[in-house]
Design an enzyme around this catalytic site. Structure first.
Site, mmCIF file in Angstrom:
data_model
loop_
_atom_site.group_PDB
_atom_site.id
_atom_site.type_symbol
_atom_site.label_atom_id
_atom_site.label_comp_id
_atom_site.label_asym_id
_atom_site.label_seq_id
_atom_site.Cartn_x
_atom_site.Cartn_y
_atom_site.Cartn_z
ATOM 1 C CB CYS A 125 129.534 -28.639 18.712
ATOM 2 S SG CYS A 125 128.617 -28.246 17.208
ATOM 3 C CD GLU A 148 130.056 -35.458 18.732
ATOM 4 O OE1 GLU A 148 131.074 -35.967 18.194
ATOM 5 O OE2 GLU A 148 130.019 -34.302 19.195
#
Length: 228
Positions: A2, A101
């Site tokens: 992340c 992402e």
């Protein structure tokens, strides 16, 4: 992993969602594009009724806070010296309106995606917190734990943050290390959603609602990431 986060729910809704009051110095400002080294809003086990802002990156051994760890593998965090004390006694919830992402299909330019829970104003990711002490300052800091991807995330990346189900959030803060280890698994429910966004998110200076707008083109590839 992340590497970029957001939190833009209204403060009243955020406090109601987590039954906690924002106490951070400077108040709460909605953020659409939070980069490592900036502040994440978190709830710690020591103050479960407070939302505070902590530096994103755990610099246990670093000479400078910029030299920090933004993600920690949940499978091995309890084995690493740098995470030992935090894993044992300093869990936290990292609050999010959705994380980002990047996927690079066939070696092409990376395409960014937003992952969120559509029916929830905010989600909680599992994190660890600590306090870094320098010569003339202390910094409260946090890292986000990661795990294997679930079916939604597999086409995008080989890791994902530990997203906690709502019924696991309180347990994450109150349970012991062994019980928390069991919560570090790919997100088990099917209520996450994902869609492609523009590369505006690549620049942390772009911090506005346009960042989360779906990419407007016919070949966005959204169908293959449908959560059902």
């Amino acid at each position: 992993m992340c590497g970029r986060n957001s939190l833009f729910v209204e403060q009243g809704d955020l406090e109601a969602r987590f039954d906690a009051e924002v106490v951070t110095d400077g108040g709460y400002t909605p953020r659409y594009n939070i980069a490592p080294g900036e502040d994440l809003f978190i709830i710690t086990n020591e103050a479960p009724d407070e939302v505070d802002a902590y530096h994103w990156g755990l610099p246990f051994w670093a000479d400078e806070p910029e030299e920090s760890i933004i993600n920690a593998r949940s499978e091995t965090a309890d084995e690493k010296r740098v995470f030992e004390q935090a894993w044992e006694s300093r869990p936290c919830l990292v609050l999010s309106s959705g994380f980002y992402e990047w996927k690079s299909p066939n070696g092409e330019m990376k395409h960014p995606y937003r992952i969120h829970r559509e029916d929830d104003p905010a989600i909680a990711m599992a994190g660890l917190w600590d306090v870094w002490g320098g010569d003339d300052e202390t910094i409260s800091c946090v890292t986000i734990l990661t795990t294997d991807p679930n079916d939604l995330m597999k086409p995008i990346h080989d890791r994902m943050p530990v997203v906690l189900p709502r019924d696991g959030e309180s347990e994450w803060l109150s349970a012991g290390p062994n019980a928390r280890k069991e919560l570090c698994r790919p997100y088990p429910k099917d209520d996450l959603d994902v869609y492609e966004i523009s590369t505006r998110v690549n620049n942390p200076g772009n911090d506005d609602p346009q960042v989360i707008e779906p990419l407007d083109h016919e070949q966005s590839g959204l169908g293959e990431f449908s959560s059902g």
